[in-house]
Write a protein that holds these residues in place. Structure first.
Motif, PDB file in Angstrom:
ATOM      1  N   GLY A   1       0.791  -1.219   0.000  1.00 57.15           N
ATOM      2  CA  GLY A   1       0.000   0.000   0.000  1.00 57.15           C
ATOM      3  C   GLY A   1       0.822   1.266   0.000  1.00 57.15           C
ATOM      4  N   PRO A   2       0.188   2.390  -0.355  1.00 62.81           N
ATOM      5  CA  PRO A   2       0.878   3.687  -0.400  1.00 62.81           C
ATOM      6  C   PRO A   2       1.372   4.091   0.984  1.00 62.81           C
ATOM      7  N   SER A   3       2.540   4.711   1.029  1.00 61.24           N
ATOM      8  CA  SER A   3       3.140   5.088   2.310  1.00 61.24           C
ATOM      9  C   SER A   3       2.324   6.139   3.047  1.00 61.24           C
ATOM     10  N   ASP A   4       1.512   6.922   2.318  1.00 62.58           N
ATOM     11  CA  ASP A   4       0.724   7.977   2.957  1.00 62.58           C
ATOM     12  C   ASP A   4      -0.737   7.580   3.165  1.00 62.58           C
ATOM     13  N   ALA A   5      -1.061   6.305   2.949  1.00 63.08           N
ATOM     14  CA  ALA A   5      -2.444   5.840   3.107  1.00 63.08           C
ATOM     15  C   ALA A   5      -2.730   5.504   4.563  1.00 63.08           C
ATOM     16  N   PRO A   6      -4.013   5.416   4.944  1.00 58.23           N
ATOM     17  CA  PRO A   6      -4.352   4.949   6.295  1.00 58.23           C
ATOM     18  C   PRO A   6      -3.721   3.588   6.564  1.00 58.23           C
ATOM     19  N   VAL A   7      -3.274   3.393   7.799  1.00 58.78           N
ATOM     20  CA  VAL A   7      -2.488   2.205   8.153  1.00 58.78           C
ATOM     21  C   VAL A   7      -3.348   1.190   8.897  1.00 58.78           C
ATOM     22  N   LEU A   8      -3.257  -0.054   8.465  1.00 57.05           N
ATOM     23  CA  LEU A   8      -3.860  -1.190   9.169  1.00 57.05           C
ATOM     24  C   LEU A   8      -2.730  -2.071   9.692  1.00 57.05           C
ATOM     25  N   LEU A   9      -2.646  -2.219  11.014  1.00 54.47           N
ATOM     26  CA  LEU A   9      -1.676  -3.115  11.629  1.00 54.47           C
ATOM     27  C   LEU A   9      -2.387  -4.425  11.931  1.00 54.47           C
ATOM     28  N   LEU A  10      -1.976  -5.494  11.251  1.00 52.36           N
ATOM     29  CA  LEU A  10      -2.673  -6.776  11.293  1.00 52.36           C
ATOM     30  C   LEU A  10      -1.946  -7.731  12.231  1.00 52.36           C
ATOM     31  N   LEU A  11      -2.604  -8.105  13.321  1.00 52.36           N
ATOM     32  CA  LEU A  11      -2.002  -8.987  14.319  1.00 52.36           C
ATOM     33  C   LEU A  11      -2.646 -10.364  14.235  1.00 52.36           C
ATOM     34  N   HIS A  12      -1.843 -11.354  13.907  1.00 49.09           N
ATOM     35  CA  HIS A  12      -2.331 -12.697  13.592  1.00 49.09           C
ATOM     36  C   HIS A  12      -2.632 -13.506  14.841  1.00 49.09           C
ATOM     37  N   GLY A  13      -3.142 -14.714  14.612  1.00 47.24           N
ATOM     38  CA  GLY A  13      -3.507 -15.599  15.710  1.00 47.24           C
ATOM     39  C   GLY A  13      -2.667 -16.860  15.749  1.00 47.24           C
ATOM     40  N   PHE A  14      -3.050 -17.747  16.636  1.00 48.69           N
ATOM     41  CA  PHE A  14      -2.423 -19.070  16.785  1.00 48.69           C
ATOM     42  C   PHE A  14      -3.121 -20.048  15.873  1.00 48.69           C
ATOM     43  N   PRO A  15      -2.412 -20.964  15.252  1.00 49.88           N
ATOM     44  CA  PRO A  15      -0.955 -21.131  15.225  1.00 49.88           C
ATOM     45  C   PRO A  15      -0.357 -20.536  13.963  1.00 49.88           C
ATOM     46  N   SER A  16      -0.917 -19.448  13.498  1.00 46.75           N
ATOM     47  CA  SER A  16      -0.606 -18.938  12.166  1.00 46.75           C
ATOM     48  C   SER A  16       0.501 -17.888  12.211  1.00 46.75           C
ATOM     49  N   ALA A  17       0.515 -17.021  11.225  1.00 43.40           N
ATOM     50  CA  ALA A  17       1.495 -15.940  11.119  1.00 43.40           C
ATOM     51  C   ALA A  17       0.940 -14.948  10.107  1.00 43.40           C
ATOM     52  N   SER A  18       1.780 -14.033   9.647  1.00 46.04           N
ATOM     53  CA  SER A  18       1.286 -12.976   8.762  1.00 46.04           C
ATOM     54  C   SER A  18       0.699 -13.517   7.466  1.00 46.04           C
ATOM     55  N   HIS A  19       1.045 -14.751   7.095  1.00 46.47           N
ATOM     56  CA  HIS A  19       0.508 -15.291   5.840  1.00 46.47           C
ATOM     57  C   HIS A  19      -1.007 -15.453   5.889  1.00 46.47           C
ATOM     58  N   GLN A  20      -1.606 -15.455   7.088  1.00 44.34           N
ATOM     59  CA  GLN A  20      -3.058 -15.592   7.151  1.00 44.34           C
ATOM     60  C   GLN A  20      -3.774 -14.376   6.554  1.00 44.34           C
ATOM     61  N   PHE A  21      -3.038 -13.267   6.382  1.00 45.51           N
ATOM     62  CA  PHE A  21      -3.647 -12.044   5.850  1.00 45.51           C
ATOM     63  C   PHE A  21      -3.346 -11.840   4.367  1.00 45.51           C
ATOM     64  N   ARG A  22      -2.795 -12.846   3.686  1.00 45.15           N
ATOM     65  CA  ARG A  22      -2.386 -12.638   2.300  1.00 45.15           C
ATOM     66  C   ARG A  22      -3.546 -12.194   1.406  1.00 45.15           C
ATOM     67  N   ARG A  23      -4.683 -12.846   1.518  1.00 42.50           N
ATOM     68  CA  ARG A  23      -5.803 -12.475   0.638  1.00 42.50           C
ATOM     69  C   ARG A  23      -6.374 -11.117   1.016  1.00 42.50           C
ATOM     70  N   LEU A  24      -6.391 -10.792   2.294  1.00 42.77           N
ATOM     71  CA  LEU A  24      -6.856  -9.467   2.710  1.00 42.77           C
ATOM     72  C   LEU A  24      -5.924  -8.387   2.179  1.00 42.77           C
ATOM     73  N   ILE A  25      -4.624  -8.641   2.228  1.00 43.89           N
ATOM     74  CA  ILE A  25      -3.666  -7.683   1.680  1.00 43.89           C
ATOM     75  C   ILE A  25      -3.891  -7.499   0.185  1.00 43.89           C
ATOM     76  N   ASP A  26      -4.155  -8.585  -0.533  1.00 42.77           N
ATOM     77  CA  ASP A  26      -4.444  -8.457  -1.967  1.00 42.77           C
ATOM     78  C   ASP A  26      -5.723  -7.658  -2.205  1.00 42.77           C
TER      79      ASP A  26
END
Length: 486
Positions: free
Chosen positions: A24-49
């Motif tokens: 995303g653009p550096s000046d856009a609103p920021v979403l900090l995505l905090l994952h769950g167990f037993p996953s990691a940041s890859h759980q947000f791949r489709r949301l990021i897309d």
């Protein structure tokens, strides 16, 4: 067609190398995505897309998860995970974000929010529990596993296997065919790496500390009232639907959506959740411009509050003694009419402070102003002995008269029959020190000072002013005294 460019980076936080995904653009609103167990940041791949061309999305891996690298001997507790996430926020320069919390992201995110209240522009809760009624029998059984309990470690290890990992994704879904196998397959890969099961055991045995914090987090939510979007998979075997509705006790204005899916709601319901999330960020990111009258703006604290409000793009009317007689209700009414809120920062002889409270409370309803934040003193806070600091023989005599006047002002506010939504803010009793805003302060409704790990109560003038404007913007601490500290 716009497709986001997703970067995969590391940030150094002490001796931890934190992996994160960013788009995303550096000046856009920021979403900090905090994952769950037993996953990691890859759980947000489709949301990021889905949202990565519209917003700046950042998803870190915690220590013990995903690609993040930790040194030997790292201590796995939820406090330490929060330490690392807080350090990560600093390392990449985030000072404001919408916080997305899921599962383990709940206890990490709420700890972070309490440490950095001014950074949280909004809160998204997705199957991240903070209430007793949001714990199923299955969850309670797991929470009962803690250090010293016979067989606890063995019971935790029983859930760190592929069938259980897969069931966390598919359990409770309406159509398992909509859940890609990539998530649980990758999760299990990381769980099977050397040392990872030991990390998960340690965190599972520490989970009871989160439940102990529920009342503290609930108080923070009720006092700070962050804009909130609650999205919940109702068929979650760990955190049942009642946990979603419980948030409304402390966040009555929150937007709630319960979906017919399971724990990993994004897997099946991304088409429903992504538009809700985008709309929420659009509505909450840019705060409403307020018209704020600051009485006493020529003083040290009033001036700091005025500057903080202006830095946040509010419209400020700075009023000094030449502009308004703060002890005369008619003068106050004329000066503040048409404003959304009034901040008062005054002191002086002849009981000026309590006389000012009486005049302001009379003036604001007539002026059509419903919000007041009164900058009071720390002398009326209670020492460990239970006595007010101002009543101690060690209290500096030079400040005693003002401190007693400020205590009287608080008593007037607490007993007033008024439609005004007032707040009274006390600095630390001694250490309100010169300095800029750091954004790391805490604010809490209480009659005792907020202290740090060393037992000291202190805050800079910049952070004190920021907490005042937080209260104005959020409508928090209504008809309460609150104090600020580290």
């Amino acid at each position: 067609m716009e497709i986001p460019r997703v970067s995969h980076r590391f940030a150094q936080v002490g001796d931890v190398r934190v992996f994160y995904r960013e788009a995303g653009p550096s000046d856009a609103p920021v979403l900090l995505l905090l994952h769950g167990f037993p996953s990691a940041s890859h759980q947000f791949r489709r949301l990021i897309d889905a949202l990565g061309t519209r917003f700046r999305l950042i998803a870190p891996d915690y220590p013990g998860f995903g690609h993040t690298e930790v040194p030997d001997g790292f201590t796995y507790t939820f406090e330490r995970l929060t330490d690392v996430v807080e350090g990560f926020v600093d390392a990449i320069g985030l000072d404001r974000f919408v916080l997305y919390t899921f599962d383990f992201g709940g206890p990490v995110g709420l700890r972070l929010a309490m440490r950095r209240p001014a950074a949280v522009a909004g809160l998204v809760v997705q199957n991240a529990n903070a209430y007793e009624e949001g714990l199923s029998d299955l969850a309670r059984g797991m929470i009962a596993n803690r250090p010293g309990v016979a067989g606890a470690e063995e019971r935790v290890r029983e859930i760190l296997v592929l069938p259980v990992t897969r069931d966390q994704y598919e359990g409770g879904t309406g159509d398992p065919a909509l859940v890609a196998p990539d998530g649980w397959t990758l999760d299990q890969h990381f769980l099977d790496l050397p040392g990872r099961k030991e990390a998960q055991v340690a965190l599972a045995l520490d989970y009871h500390t989160n439940v102990a914090q529920y009342p503290v987090w609930q108080q923070w939510l009720a006092e700070h009232r962050p804009p909130a979007l609650i999205v919940w998979g109702r068929n979650d075997p760990f955190f049942p639907e009642a946990g979603a509705h419980a948030y409304l006790r402390d966040l009555p204005d929150a937007e709630l959506h319960v979906l017919d899916t399971g724990h990993f709601a994004l897997e099946e319901c991304l088409p429903q959740i992504a538009p809700l999330l985008a709309d929420f960020v659009d509505r909450t990111w840019a705060p409403r411009t307020l018209r704020i009258a600051v009485i006493g703006a020529t003083g040290n604290l009033g001036g700091a509050v005025s500057r903080e409000a202006l830095d946040r793009a509010h419209r400020v009317t700075a009023l000094g003694s030449a502009d308004v007689d703060v002890t005369d209700a008619a003068s106050v009414k004329d000066a503040v009419a048409g404003h959304d809120a009034v901040v008062v920062a005054v002191k002086g002889p002849d009981h000026l402070v309590p006389r000012a409270v009486a005049a302001v409370l009379a003036a604001l309803p007539a002026a059509g102003v419903g919000r007041l934040v009164f900058l009071g003193g720390g002398g009326s806070l209670l020492a460990p002995s239970g006595e007010r600091f101002v009543d101690s023989p060690r209290f500096p005599q030079v400040y005693r008269e003002t401190a007693l006047d400020q205590a009287a002002a608080l008593d007037l506010l607490r007993t007033a029959q008024t439609p005004v939504d007032w707040s009274y803010v006390s600095p630390p009793p001694v250490h309100l020190v010169p300095g800029d805003k750091t954004g790391r302060y805490r604010a809490q409704a209480r009659d005792t000072p907020l202290t740090d790990d060393a037992g000291e109560s202190r805050v800079t003038v910049g952070d004190y002013a920021a907490a005042v404007i937080d209260a104005v913007e959020q409508g928090s601490f209504v008809r309460q005294r609150f104090t600020v500290g580290y």
